[in-house]
Structures are given as C-alpha cells and as structure tokens.
Design a protein around this motif. Structure first.
Motif, PDB file in Angstrom:
ATOM      1  N   GLY A  92      -2.207  -0.584  -8.547  1.00 52.76           N
ATOM      2  CA  GLY A  92      -1.863  -1.809  -9.264  1.00 52.76           C
ATOM      3  C   GLY A  92      -1.234  -1.543 -10.609  1.00 52.76           C
ATOM      4  N   LEU A  93      -1.803  -0.587 -11.356  1.00 48.37           N
ATOM      5  CA  LEU A  93      -1.252  -0.244 -12.661  1.00 48.37           C
ATOM      6  C   LEU A  93       0.181   0.265 -12.531  1.00 48.37           C
ATOM      7  CD1 LEU A  93      -4.248   1.615 -14.375  1.00 48.37           C
ATOM      8  CD2 LEU A  93      -3.252  -0.571 -15.075  1.00 48.37           C
ATOM      9  N   GLN A  95       2.356  -0.348 -10.136  1.00 51.83           N
ATOM     10  CA  GLN A  95       3.259  -1.438  -9.772  1.00 51.83           C
ATOM     11  C   GLN A  95       3.562  -2.319 -10.978  1.00 51.83           C
ATOM     12  OE1 GLN A  95       4.923  -1.921  -7.000  1.00 51.83           O
ATOM     13  NE2 GLN A  95       4.008  -0.195  -5.894  1.00 51.83           N
ATOM     14  N   GLU A  96       2.529  -2.655 -11.751  1.00 48.99           N
ATOM     15  CA  GLU A  96       2.725  -3.502 -12.928  1.00 48.99           C
ATOM     16  C   GLU A  96       3.655  -2.862 -13.941  1.00 48.99           C
ATOM     17  OE1 GLU A  96      -1.100  -4.336 -14.535  1.00 48.99           O
ATOM     18  OE2 GLU A  96      -1.807  -5.372 -12.727  1.00 48.99           O
ATOM     19  N   ALA A  97       3.595  -1.516 -14.036  1.00 52.95           N
ATOM     20  CA  ALA A  97       4.420  -0.800 -14.993  1.00 52.95           C
ATOM     21  C   ALA A  97       5.804  -0.468 -14.440  1.00 52.95           C
ATOM     22  CB  ALA A  97       3.715   0.488 -15.424  1.00 52.95           C
TER      23      ALA A  97
END
Length: 228
Positions: A92-93, A95-97
């Motif tokens: 998730g981290l 993808q968010e970045a």
C-alpha cells in the motif's frame, strides 16, 4: 538471541508460533506510526547513499520505511516479512508513493523459505526475534544471493533502549566480528567492508530519546558488478 519477557517453556512468547506472534503484533498496531514508524534506518542511509541503484532485498522489512526510501532513490526492492499485515502495508505504501513498479513485497518465514533472485544490496536491520531462528544460515544465504560487487548490510542492537521489549540487563549482543565468524564466508569471495559499533541518538515511541549502540557489519562480494 534475547528472549521476550513472556516466554513459555517451549520457547514461544505466550505460547505462540512465530508467524502468529508477528502477525498479531503488526495487526494490532497497523497504521500506528507512533509504534512502528516508517522512518528509514540511519545506517542504511549511511551505507546506501552514493551507491548506484540496483536490486535490493529488505529482510524482515517491517513497516517498510527502508523499502520506500530505497525505491525513491531508484532501487528495485524485494521486501519480505513473516507478517501478512506488514507485507500488505508495504504494498500500500509503495502504491501511494507511486513506487509500485519498484517494490515487490513477499511473505516469507525466512526459517523455511528465501526469496528468489540476486541482489546488489541486502539489508538486515535489527534482525532479532524472541524465537529460535537459524539466523546465521539465513544471513549466509543472503550473502550468497549477492551479485558480484554487492553488499550485505547487517545492523544489530548493541545496547538496550528504554523502549525495547528486551530489558534483560544480562543480554549479550554479539560483536560484528563474531557475527562475521558465524557466517563462515570464504575471504576469497566475501570481504569485510565495515565492522564497528557506532553510538547515535535515537527516538523511540512517544518521542522518547536515548543514545544507543549499533553493531554494524558490511560484507561485500568480490568482483565488479556485471554490466547492465
């Protein structure tokens, strides 16, 4: 290896299996930056800054701060942890970045399985556990996964921070030369690039501060890296 304060006669904290213990811990504190944080470990920064970005392996990657830091700097990172929650959080981290193409997150119990591939950098940051673990064998496998010119970075605790789960005043922390000796790597193939015990200021949960000691070992596989 130091033991958790709550270890039953079988050697398992609170009678749990390793995957159950770590999954429960990460699930309980998922998204709580005050507990895990996503800051990069300073000795990874010190070691990797100035290196040419390539392929990296983040062993027992936890909350993913090291993985994201490396990916932001052009590394293609394989991040592994025993906790499914930790692995999902790192995906998730990334993808968010906007780093999803540079991060592969995999669940591994490293006592049983090891990720495929070869690497220019393997980082093992505070690879401690309250469970019995074939740590030297895992780190030896990590060293053998290095490409020529690649580095294995091992950073261990050398002191007990006030916020550590291990508050045993008799706990002993192997020195870098002892860790290297346990690996049994031939000097003709793997050379020591760094072995020391620096002290640094550290900040723990809830902003507590202390001076801590790290035990640092950097082993480099001999030979130039292959051409891209």
């Amino acid at each position: 290896m130091a033991r958790s304060p709550n270890v039953d006669p079988s050697g398992r904290p609170d009678g749990q299996e390793p995957d159950e213990f770590w999954e429960n811990l990460y699930r309980k504190h998922a998204g709580n930056a005050a507990v895990w944080g996503t800051r990069v470990n300073p000795l990874l920064v010190e070691t990797a800054t100035g290196l040419t970005a390539g392929t990296a392996l983040d062993l027992a990657c936890g909350a993913g701060g090291d993985t994201v830091w490396l990916a932001r700097r052009g590394w293609h990172v394989t991040a592994v942890d025993i906790s499914t929650t930790a692995v999902d959080q790192i995906r998730g981290l990334a993808q968010e970045a906007g780093l999803g193409d540079r991060v592969t997150a995999e669940r591994h119990d490293l006592a049983r399985t090891f990720p495929d591939g070869t690497f220019d950098l393997v980082s093992a940051q505070y690879f401690h556990t309250p469970f019995t673990l074939p740590r030297a064998e895992i780190l030896r496998t990590a060293a053998r996964s290095l490409r020529p010119g690649g580095r294995l970075l091992v950073v261990d605790h050398g002191s007990i921070a006030p916020w550590s789960w291990n508050q045993d005043p008799e706990a002993r922390f192997p020195a870098p030369d002892e860790i290297h000796a346990e690996l049994g790597l031939p000097a003709s193939t793997w050379g020591i690039e760094r072995a020391d015990t620096p002290a640094r200021p550290a900040t723990g949960p809830q902003g507590r501060t202390a001076t801590v000691v790290d035990h640092v070992l950097v082993v480099r596989r001999q030979g130039p890296p292959p051409r891209p």
